[in-house]
Write an enzyme that holds these catalytic residues in place. Sequence first.
Site, mmCIF file in Angstrom:
data_model
loop_
_atom_site.group_PDB
_atom_site.id
_atom_site.type_symbol
_atom_site.label_atom_id
_atom_site.label_comp_id
_atom_site.label_asym_id
_atom_site.label_seq_id
_atom_site.Cartn_x
_atom_site.Cartn_y
_atom_site.Cartn_z
ATOM 1 N N SER A 109 0.761 -1.254 0.088
ATOM 2 C CA SER A 109 -0.080 -0.008 0.120
ATOM 3 C C SER A 109 0.812 1.171 0.071
ATOM 4 C CB SER A 109 -1.159 0.276 1.165
ATOM 5 O OG SER A 109 -1.647 -1.143 1.255
ATOM 6 N N ASP A 152 7.561 -8.278 11.531
ATOM 7 C CA ASP A 152 7.719 -9.707 11.755
ATOM 8 C C ASP A 152 6.844 -10.133 12.975
ATOM 9 O OD1 ASP A 152 8.206 -12.201 11.884
ATOM 10 O OD2 ASP A 152 10.625 -11.864 11.677
ATOM 11 N N ASP A 188 7.060 -16.303 14.089
ATOM 12 C CA ASP A 188 8.397 -16.911 14.351
ATOM 13 C C ASP A 188 8.357 -18.311 13.942
ATOM 14 O OD1 ASP A 188 9.999 -14.517 15.058
ATOM 15 O OD2 ASP A 188 9.221 -14.584 17.056
#
Length: 794
Positions: A248, A320, A323
Amino acid sequence: MRILKKILLGILILLILVAISGYIYVNSLKPQYSGSLELQGLKAEVSTYFDDYGIPHIYAQNEEDAFTTLGYMHAQDRLWQMELIKRIAPGRLSEILGKELVPTDTFFATLGIEEATKKAIAKIDKNSNAYKLAMAYIHGVNQFIEEGATPIEFTLVGVEKQPYQLKDMYNTFGYMAFSFAMAQKTDPMLTAIQEKLGADYLKDLDVLSNPNSTFIKNSKPNIEVFQELSSQIAQVTQNLPISQFVGSNSWVVSPKKTSTGNVIFANDPHIAYSQPSVWYEAHIVTPNYEMYGYHLAGVAFPILGHNRNYAYGLTMFENDDIDFYLETNHPTDKNQYKTPNGYKSYRKQTKTIKVKDEEDVVLDVLTSRHGPIMTHVQDEILHDNPVAMSWIYTQHDIKILDAVYGMSHAKSMDDVREAVSLIHAPGLNVMYGDAKGNVAWWAAGQLYTHKDHVNPKFVLDGASGEDDIVEYLDFSNNPMAENPEWNYVYSANNQPDSIAGMLYPGYYLPEDRAKRIVELLEPKNDWNIESISQMILDVTSPIAPTIVKESIDVMNISSFSDNQKEAFEVLKSWEGDYTKASIGSTIYQRFIYKYFENTFRDELGDVLFEQLLKTHLLKRTIVKQISNDDSVWWEDITTDTKESKADILTQSFKDAVNNLEKQLGVDISKWKWENVHTLEHGHALAAVETLRPYFNVGPFKVGGTEEVIDNKAFDYNDSGLYDVKVGPSTRRIIDFSDVENSISILPTGQSGNPFSKHYDDQADMYSKGEFRKMKMNKEEIIEASRLLKVTPKN
């Protein structure tokens, strides 16, 4: 002769009857845009005006009536889309689409979204306005399901309509959260590369944050296991029949940089193209509330929206929040795994996936302390190398319904910030501007830290506890900017700067779009809606010319043919523009693929190479790797000689031109970008070739490309054709000097009903870069609209 005439007359009458029946049937399936309608549960009459693009403007005496009406209107245009998207997270696509979707269902059923949904609903405050209005919306959806026409897709596929539930709305949030995540494609692949080739081969891959990149500035008030896991994830996400959320752009310009002295807000979220397109527009007005919003299928509150006081939108944070952990099984008992405190039993759950015209598939989901085991989930067995996925979304309280309610019902900038702080996943950049002159950006998402030795872009050690999360950060440590001194905020999915003394791990896009946005915004202080609308359509890459110069400077042109020399001169003078008529962009894009192939495929092999092409990592790697004369990747390990950078780039250019000659002919003037770069909006049923012309929209010849502001992304492959997969899901520009004349566009149309005239009435405008008004003036709306009078049913 008389008998023949009678037969022919009978056939003619039969054909007329069939035509009449077909006409009646088709018209019975069209959405109702005028006349009268009765709905249960309304307290008063609701006036719904459908404008010239089929967008409902709902005028009600109270919010519950408004949202009940919205639910009905949304369902009559998008029920098939609601049906598909609600099935993804719990793993129920193969129930209606067949065995090909079993791997996708298996994958999503393993993630645990459905279980997280149950926990969230159990904790919801049923006295809250968010809950009451969400249930009012659901009540409206279900009245259409019970009383409205059955969309033709249900009939063709053989699906029975079922009542919509609150869990379906939450499961949609869960799918949205997952589709933002890039870790599931990247971490196992990087681990496989490290295991196969060693650490030297990672130096040129942009695995760590680049300190020289364009940052968003803050201003605060075993190899087979990893390779197969990565391949599996790529496969199931590619087969999804509904849009994925990808990237975006957004920027908000303060009064000091506009010609009007008012804020201008721009946003174009990048989402996979589909038909219908992702957003449903609706304008709601009550005595105490007004919002012009963009809704996801089955979600009551707008994810994007504006009124006369403020506007908000989003881009993807790209942080992030996943994991992967390699667990260690007990040497003799595969039902147990090692933890810092000894061995512990996996939690086991059995799920059943129903498959159309096939036997049910029984799935055993195993979960460690980190999360579900993702290795070989298709095989339903635990192998010796189990990899668990730790995902923030399923591990923390889900408050996203309250968040989107809060953003759409705010009274101040503080209210929006507070609502944004409730979002723990997906990671979002929420952009804000208002009529008072405020501009802001907040990164939403639960951030956390590991110990210094941990690189979360690799599969981590699950047994020791040394790689576990150390600390969850407070929202005050998230990247953000409020009324910064440089007088604008922006986001292009690039790396944000730090306010917590650390760079936030993520899967950020390269700096290309960010650099171009800053390059355009910084020097100009007289922005208006016209110049912003030109900027949102910008197709110039600030990075590509740098890559071209780095490449052509080392090429051995003496070995080129005459046509290769001519193409070389075209590329040399190209300025990075991706207009439809551009020839340099066609040569550049073909050269880049051949550079990828000749540089990386020999070491990686076919599987890992194809996986690398599907990540953001390769886009971030180009500038760094191609400028390194001594990169270990330059040598082609399949030959007896040692290749140099010049050798690989020269050969890649020759290969590119040779391929273009075979594909487009030797006349370089015909190598226009529009001849290889096209956009077709695909419907889920277009997999049946005979249905494709009736449900798909397009194709259109388009400009733009990967990582320019008008981002039109495609899958890298060796075809020389660039079928656009991802791009602006809407373009919105809100000018607070004249809110009622703010502009927008959808990729195809407002309706998902193929018999509605609003199924594709914006598609040609969109492909040409045109806009239409987002109407908010009641008199103007009434003048150009059809009235559907909605009254309480006794």
